[in-house]
Design a protein around this motif. Structure first.
Motif, PDB file in Angstrom:
ATOM      1  N   ALA A  27      21.310  -4.327 -45.621  1.00  0.00           N
ATOM      2  CA  ALA A  27      20.705  -5.386 -46.433  1.00  0.00           C
ATOM      3  C   ALA A  27      19.565  -6.087 -45.699  1.00  0.00           C
ATOM      4  O   ALA A  27      18.627  -6.569 -46.338  1.00  0.00           O
ATOM      5  CB  ALA A  27      21.760  -6.398 -46.868  1.00  0.00           C
ATOM      6  N   ILE A  28      19.621  -6.132 -44.390  1.00  0.00           N
ATOM      7  CA  ILE A  28      18.540  -6.753 -43.615  1.00  0.00           C
ATOM      8  C   ILE A  28      17.234  -6.019 -43.881  1.00  0.00           C
ATOM      9  O   ILE A  28      16.195  -6.643 -44.121  1.00  0.00           O
ATOM     10  CB  ILE A  28      18.884  -6.767 -42.113  1.00  0.00           C
ATOM     11  CG1 ILE A  28      20.039  -7.745 -41.850  1.00  0.00           C
ATOM     12  CG2 ILE A  28      17.664  -7.110 -41.257  1.00  0.00           C
ATOM     13  CD1 ILE A  28      20.644  -7.660 -40.467  1.00  0.00           C
ATOM     14  N   PHE A  29      17.278  -4.702 -43.868  1.00  0.00           N
ATOM     15  CA  PHE A  29      16.060  -3.931 -44.125  1.00  0.00           C
ATOM     16  C   PHE A  29      15.656  -4.000 -45.591  1.00  0.00           C
ATOM     17  O   PHE A  29      14.468  -4.061 -45.909  1.00  0.00           O
ATOM     18  CB  PHE A  29      16.212  -2.474 -43.671  1.00  0.00           C
ATOM     19  CG  PHE A  29      14.907  -1.738 -43.696  1.00  0.00           C
ATOM     20  CD1 PHE A  29      13.927  -1.996 -42.746  1.00  0.00           C
ATOM     21  CD2 PHE A  29      14.629  -0.813 -44.686  1.00  0.00           C
ATOM     22  CE1 PHE A  29      12.701  -1.336 -42.770  1.00  0.00           C
ATOM     23  CE2 PHE A  29      13.408  -0.150 -44.723  1.00  0.00           C
ATOM     24  CZ  PHE A  29      12.444  -0.406 -43.762  1.00  0.00           C
ATOM     25  N   LEU A  30      16.609  -4.034 -46.482  1.00  0.00           N
ATOM     26  CA  LEU A  30      16.271  -4.124 -47.907  1.00  0.00           C
ATOM     27  C   LEU A  30      15.654  -5.478 -48.244  1.00  0.00           C
ATOM     28  O   LEU A  30      14.704  -5.546 -49.037  1.00  0.00           O
ATOM     29  CB  LEU A  30      17.511  -3.853 -48.761  1.00  0.00           C
ATOM     30  CG  LEU A  30      18.087  -2.438 -48.626  1.00  0.00           C
ATOM     31  CD1 LEU A  30      19.318  -2.277 -49.512  1.00  0.00           C
ATOM     32  CD2 LEU A  30      17.049  -1.366 -48.927  1.00  0.00           C
ATOM     33  N   ASP A  31      16.151  -6.548 -47.642  1.00  0.00           N
ATOM     34  CA  ASP A  31      15.543  -7.865 -47.847  1.00  0.00           C
ATOM     35  C   ASP A  31      14.114  -7.882 -47.297  1.00  0.00           C
ATOM     36  O   ASP A  31      13.198  -8.431 -47.922  1.00  0.00           O
ATOM     37  CB  ASP A  31      16.369  -8.961 -47.179  1.00  0.00           C
ATOM     38  CG  ASP A  31      17.676  -9.238 -47.897  1.00  0.00           C
ATOM     39  OD1 ASP A  31      17.838  -8.819 -49.062  1.00  0.00           O
ATOM     40  OD2 ASP A  31      18.558  -9.875 -47.278  1.00  0.00           O
ATOM     41  N   TYR A  32      13.922  -7.288 -46.142  1.00  0.00           N
ATOM     42  CA  TYR A  32      12.587  -7.166 -45.567  1.00  0.00           C
ATOM     43  C   TYR A  32      11.667  -6.378 -46.506  1.00  0.00           C
ATOM     44  O   TYR A  32      10.508  -6.755 -46.724  1.00  0.00           O
ATOM     45  CB  TYR A  32      12.671  -6.480 -44.193  1.00  0.00           C
ATOM     46  CG  TYR A  32      11.350  -5.961 -43.683  1.00  0.00           C
ATOM     47  CD1 TYR A  32      10.368  -6.821 -43.209  1.00  0.00           C
ATOM     48  CD2 TYR A  32      11.082  -4.590 -43.666  1.00  0.00           C
ATOM     49  CE1 TYR A  32       9.153  -6.336 -42.744  1.00  0.00           C
ATOM     50  CE2 TYR A  32       9.877  -4.101 -43.189  1.00  0.00           C
ATOM     51  CZ  TYR A  32       8.913  -4.977 -42.739  1.00  0.00           C
ATOM     52  OH  TYR A  32       7.706  -4.497 -42.276  1.00  0.00           O
ATOM     53  N   THR A  33      12.192  -5.306 -47.092  1.00  0.00           N
ATOM     54  CA  THR A  33      11.408  -4.471 -48.005  1.00  0.00           C
ATOM     55  C   THR A  33      10.939  -5.279 -49.205  1.00  0.00           C
ATOM     56  O   THR A  33       9.776  -5.165 -49.621  1.00  0.00           O
ATOM     57  CB  THR A  33      12.228  -3.244 -48.447  1.00  0.00           C
ATOM     58  OG1 THR A  33      12.534  -2.451 -47.297  1.00  0.00           O
ATOM     59  CG2 THR A  33      11.479  -2.404 -49.463  1.00  0.00           C
ATOM     60  N   LYS A  34      11.819  -6.098 -49.771  1.00  0.00           N
ATOM     61  CA  LYS A  34      11.430  -6.942 -50.917  1.00  0.00           C
ATOM     62  C   LYS A  34      10.313  -7.901 -50.522  1.00  0.00           C
ATOM     63  O   LYS A  34       9.331  -8.081 -51.260  1.00  0.00           O
ATOM     64  CB  LYS A  34      12.638  -7.725 -51.425  1.00  0.00           C
ATOM     65  CG  LYS A  34      13.700  -6.876 -52.068  1.00  0.00           C
ATOM     66  CD  LYS A  34      14.904  -7.752 -52.412  1.00  0.00           C
ATOM     67  CE  LYS A  34      16.158  -6.929 -52.569  1.00  0.00           C
ATOM     68  NZ  LYS A  34      17.364  -7.774 -52.707  1.00  0.00           N
ATOM     69  N   TRP A  35      10.471  -8.524 -49.366  1.00  0.00           N
ATOM     70  CA  TRP A  35       9.458  -9.450 -48.877  1.00  0.00           C
ATOM     71  C   TRP A  35       8.146  -8.715 -48.629  1.00  0.00           C
ATOM     72  O   TRP A  35       7.080  -9.172 -49.031  1.00  0.00           O
ATOM     73  CB  TRP A  35       9.960 -10.129 -47.589  1.00  0.00           C
ATOM     74  CG  TRP A  35       8.910 -10.920 -46.905  1.00  0.00           C
ATOM     75  CD1 TRP A  35       8.547 -12.209 -47.173  1.00  0.00           C
ATOM     76  CD2 TRP A  35       8.051 -10.466 -45.848  1.00  0.00           C
ATOM     77  NE1 TRP A  35       7.514 -12.585 -46.344  1.00  0.00           N
ATOM     78  CE2 TRP A  35       7.194 -11.530 -45.519  1.00  0.00           C
ATOM     79  CE3 TRP A  35       7.938  -9.262 -45.150  1.00  0.00           C
ATOM     80  CZ2 TRP A  35       6.229 -11.434 -44.524  1.00  0.00           C
ATOM     81  CZ3 TRP A  35       6.968  -9.159 -44.153  1.00  0.00           C
ATOM     82  CH2 TRP A  35       6.136 -10.243 -43.850  1.00  0.00           C
TER      83      TRP A  35
END
Length: 117
Positions: free
Chosen positions: A57-65
């Motif tokens: 989820a850390i990388f997915l949140d970064y991806t959204k940002w």
């Protein structure tokens, strides 16, 4: 991942993007190329953080940002997907097997997320 490996992956990825999309030189110039390489360092940093925390989820949140920031600067979502596809192709064999499997999974999940947006 050591800094030399990270630099090599970021440089190879940026070069391959600009070879595949030569119009990026006209659109963004040398400054854009430098940013693309730096962005790939950031992608790898976030992949490392997600791996160390065992939390995709850390990388997915970064991806959204990331998508929000880059699309506001004229970079299409398709180029982000392409960048992550290139990392998927370049990353194997450059990190430990467990790190590689985790990071490839993150990148593939991120691309799925971007394709749904």
């Amino acid at each position: 991942m050591n800094i030399e490996t990270k630099q090599m992956i970021a440089a190879e990825t940026a070069k391959s993007i600009y070879v595949a999309y030569p119009d990026l030189w006209d659109r963004f110039g040398e400054k854009g190329f430098i940013h693309t390489e730096k962005d790939n360092h950031h992608h790898l940093d976030h992949l490392e953080t997600a791996y160390s925390m065992e939390d995709e989820a850390i990388f997915l949140d970064y991806t959204k940002w990331l998508e929000t920031v880059l699309t506001s600067r004229g970079v299409e979502t398709g180029l982000i997907i392409d960048n992550f596809d290139r990392l998927i192709a370049i990353l194997p064999g450059k990190v430990s097997d467990t790190e590689e499997a985790f990071m490839l999974g993150c990148l593939k999940s991120a691309n799925e997320l971007l394709r749904q947006a």
